[in-house]
Design an enzyme around this catalytic site. Structure first.
Site, PDB file in Angstrom:
ATOM      1  N   PHE A   1       0.859  -1.189   0.000  1.00 51.84           N
ATOM      2  CA  PHE A   1       0.000   0.000   0.000  1.00 51.84           C
ATOM      3  C   PHE A   1       0.887   1.227   0.000  1.00 51.84           C
ATOM      4  O   PHE A   1       1.721   1.397   0.884  1.00 51.84           O
ATOM      5  CB  PHE A   1      -0.926   0.038   1.215  1.00 51.84           C
ATOM      6  CG  PHE A   1      -1.852   1.230   1.171  1.00 51.84           C
ATOM      7  CD1 PHE A   1      -3.075   1.173   0.503  1.00 51.84           C
ATOM      8  CD2 PHE A   1      -1.483   2.434   1.769  1.00 51.84           C
ATOM      9  CE1 PHE A   1      -3.904   2.289   0.427  1.00 51.84           C
ATOM     10  CE2 PHE A   1      -2.318   3.554   1.695  1.00 51.84           C
ATOM     11  CZ  PHE A   1      -3.534   3.479   1.036  1.00 51.84           C
TER      12      PHE A   1
ATOM     13  N   ASP B   1       9.305   2.922   1.552  1.00 54.63           N
ATOM     14  CA  ASP B   1       8.140   3.660   2.015  1.00 54.63           C
ATOM     15  C   ASP B   1       8.033   3.430   3.517  1.00 54.63           C
ATOM     16  O   ASP B   1       7.549   2.388   3.958  1.00 54.63           O
ATOM     17  CB  ASP B   1       6.891   3.171   1.276  1.00 54.63           C
ATOM     18  CG  ASP B   1       5.635   3.898   1.728  1.00 54.63           C
ATOM     19  OD1 ASP B   1       5.679   4.586   2.767  1.00 54.63           O
ATOM     20  OD2 ASP B   1       4.599   3.761   1.040  1.00 54.63           O
TER      21      ASP B   1
ATOM     22  N   LYS C   1       2.665  10.221   8.067  1.00 54.12           N
ATOM     23  CA  LYS C   1       1.979   9.752   9.297  1.00 54.12           C
ATOM     24  C   LYS C   1       2.519  10.355  10.597  1.00 54.12           C
ATOM     25  O   LYS C   1       2.144  11.469  10.931  1.00 54.12           O
ATOM     26  CB  LYS C   1       1.968   8.230   9.316  1.00 54.12           C
ATOM     27  CG  LYS C   1       1.085   7.675   8.197  1.00 54.12           C
ATOM     28  CD  LYS C   1       0.471   6.333   8.461  1.00 54.12           C
ATOM     29  CE  LYS C   1      -0.712   6.114   7.544  1.00 54.12           C
ATOM     30  NZ  LYS C   1      -0.454   5.230   6.423  1.00 54.12           N
TER      31      LYS C   1
HETATM   32  C1  LIG Z   1      -0.814   5.482   4.884  1.00 50.56           C
HETATM   33  C2  LIG Z   1       0.236   5.104   3.944  1.00 50.56           C
HETATM   34  C3  LIG Z   1       0.452   5.825   2.749  1.00 50.56           C
HETATM   35  C4  LIG Z   1      -0.435   6.959   2.312  1.00 50.56           C
HETATM   36  O1  LIG Z   1      -0.418   8.021   3.209  1.00 50.56           O
HETATM   37  P1  LIG Z   1      -1.537   9.167   3.110  1.00 50.56           P
HETATM   38  O2  LIG Z   1      -1.025  10.224   4.056  1.00 50.56           O
HETATM   39  O3  LIG Z   1      -2.820   8.566   3.531  1.00 50.56           O
HETATM   40  O4  LIG Z   1      -1.565   9.642   1.710  1.00 50.56           O
HETATM   41  C5  LIG Z   1       1.513   5.453   1.945  1.00 50.56           C
HETATM   42  N1  LIG Z   1       2.314   4.421   2.287  1.00 50.56           N
HETATM   43  C6  LIG Z   1       2.134   3.714   3.416  1.00 50.56           C
HETATM   44  C7  LIG Z   1       3.068   2.597   3.743  1.00 50.56           C
HETATM   45  C8  LIG Z   1       1.092   4.021   4.284  1.00 50.56           C
HETATM   46  O5  LIG Z   1       0.889   3.290   5.381  1.00 50.56           O
END
Ligand SMILES: *Cc1c(COP(=O)(O)O)cnc(C)c1O
Length: 384
Positions: free
Chosen positions: A131, A216, A245
């Protein structure tokens, strides 16, 4: 006031919501409009690492708000300069520059654009169950068909390989690959830790074939897994790293960390109006200082081990596996998770799903052992 009816009447409708109106938080606790108390193991999707209403962060925001809230990157700014230097200090070796933005998906978009820019290549490899966000670029790197299909055509050039399978990765990466993007622990995909050997192997494949190794760490960063960044567990040195986050102590913020070997990016080829605004920078600086001064990454490591241990002792026939790293923990069930997540809320514990069968816990890193004990008791009660 019926806030639920009011929201339901006017919200987009994209979200499935618990019928709970949260109005206040402190540390790992939140309260609803009727004054009912919950232990928050969602942290607003892994955001409130330093706890809700952290007084240190709140003060920094208040102070900055009455000084300067907005200042685009047309100009320099004192707080931004300090934050950039701090990021260069706390992130893995070589990540000395940053592009600042406002969310995880923007950080991923930035990383994908930078990878195409510096390699001159077009293709990307991502993992199954990944994701990376909801905008077109990051969605193109996201695995789940339900999220992708309604929006096709997406950005071309993305392929997916099984996670933790080095051979498949080696086959997928070639001399046209701009970058490989991975989570260190897959979050939304079901709390699946990447193996150290695998992640180091992928880094090596990238180096050999001239593709960028992009991590990521949007969900795993800022202490969540028991290190400031999860890649530290395995000594990884990514070329690009995505952050968001927990970054801003609750304030929307994101960044792409960029390896110094790429030098400065070309003028005007990317940008953001709000990225690097002093308010978010002040909040992030305060949150990072709080994480460091209170050694919250170590706390997450210790409490995470304790929490995992206690959950693994539960004797429920419903549980397939308990797994995680630090305070990023998942219980995979043999059944759909959502009814059990609702039952946990009834017991005063807020948790997330991660795919259809996993209950995910991302508590604030300031949570106490006693609060974690209450979470375990609630889990014990709802899982027959
Ligand atoms: C939540 C998340 C995203 C997206 O972040 P948003 O601030 O909601 O756009 C991307 N990568 C990972 C691993 C995430 O957990």
């Amino acid at each position: 006031m019926d806030y639920i009816a009011l929201e339901d009447a006017h919200t987009s409708g994209f979200y499935r919501k618990h019928p709970i109106v949260l109005v206040k938080g402190e540390g790992a606790k939140v309260w609803d409009a009727e004054g009912r108390e919950y232990i928050d193991c969602t942290s607003g999707h892994g955001v409130a690492n330093v706890g809700h209403a952290n007084p240190y962060v709140a003060e920094a925001i208040a102070r900055q708000a009455s000084r300067l809230i907005t200042c685009s990157e047309l100009f320099y700014n004192d707080v931004r300069a300090e934050l950039l230097a701090t990021l260069a200090r706390i992130t893995p070796p070589g990540l000395k520059r940053a592009f600042l933005c406002n969310s995880g998906t923007e950080a991923v978009e930035g990383a994908l654009k930078i990878a195409r820019l510096v390699t001159g290549r077009k293709k990307f490899v991502a993992a199954m169950r990944s994701f990376h966000g909801r905008t077109f670029g990051s969605l193109s790197a996201t695995w789940r068909k339900e999220y992708r299909e309604p929006y096709e055509p997406l950005v071309p050039g993305f392929s997916f390989v099984p996670f933790n399978n080095l051979e498949a990765m080696d086959k997928a990466v070639d001399h046209e690959t701009a970058g490989v993007i991975l989570e260190v622990v897959q979050g939304e995909g079901g709390v699946i830790p990447g193996k150290g050997e695998y992640l180091r192997g992928v880094q090596e494949i990238c180096r050999q074939k001239g593709a960028l190794f992009i991590l990521d760490e949007v969900q795993t960063g800022f202490g969540r897994t028991g290190k400031m960044f999860a890649c530290e567990h395995y000594g990884l040195e990514p070329d690009l790293m995505c952050l968001a986050k927990g970054f801003g102590g609750g304030v929307p913020f994101g960044a792409v960390m960029i390896h110094e070997k790429f030098g400065e990016m070309p003028k005007r080829l990317h940008g953001s109006t709000f990225g690097g605004n002093p308010l978010a920078c002040a909040a992030a600086l305060a949150a990072i200082r709080y994480l460091e001064e209170n050694d919250l990454p170590r706390r997450a490591a210790e409490l995470g081990e304790y929490f995992l241990g206690r959950l693994r002792q539960l004797e429920s026939n419903l549980v397939r596996e308990v797994r995680g790293l630090g305070l990023m923990v998942g219980i995979e069930l043999k059944k759909e998770a959502s009814p059990y997540i609702e039952a946990l809320a009834e017991e005063g514990v807020l948790a997330l799903s991660a795919g259809p069968t996993v209950i995910r816990f991302l508590p604030p890193l300031v949570i106490s052992r006693e609060e974690l004990d209450k979470v375990v008791e609630a889990v014990e009660k709802v899982l027959p």
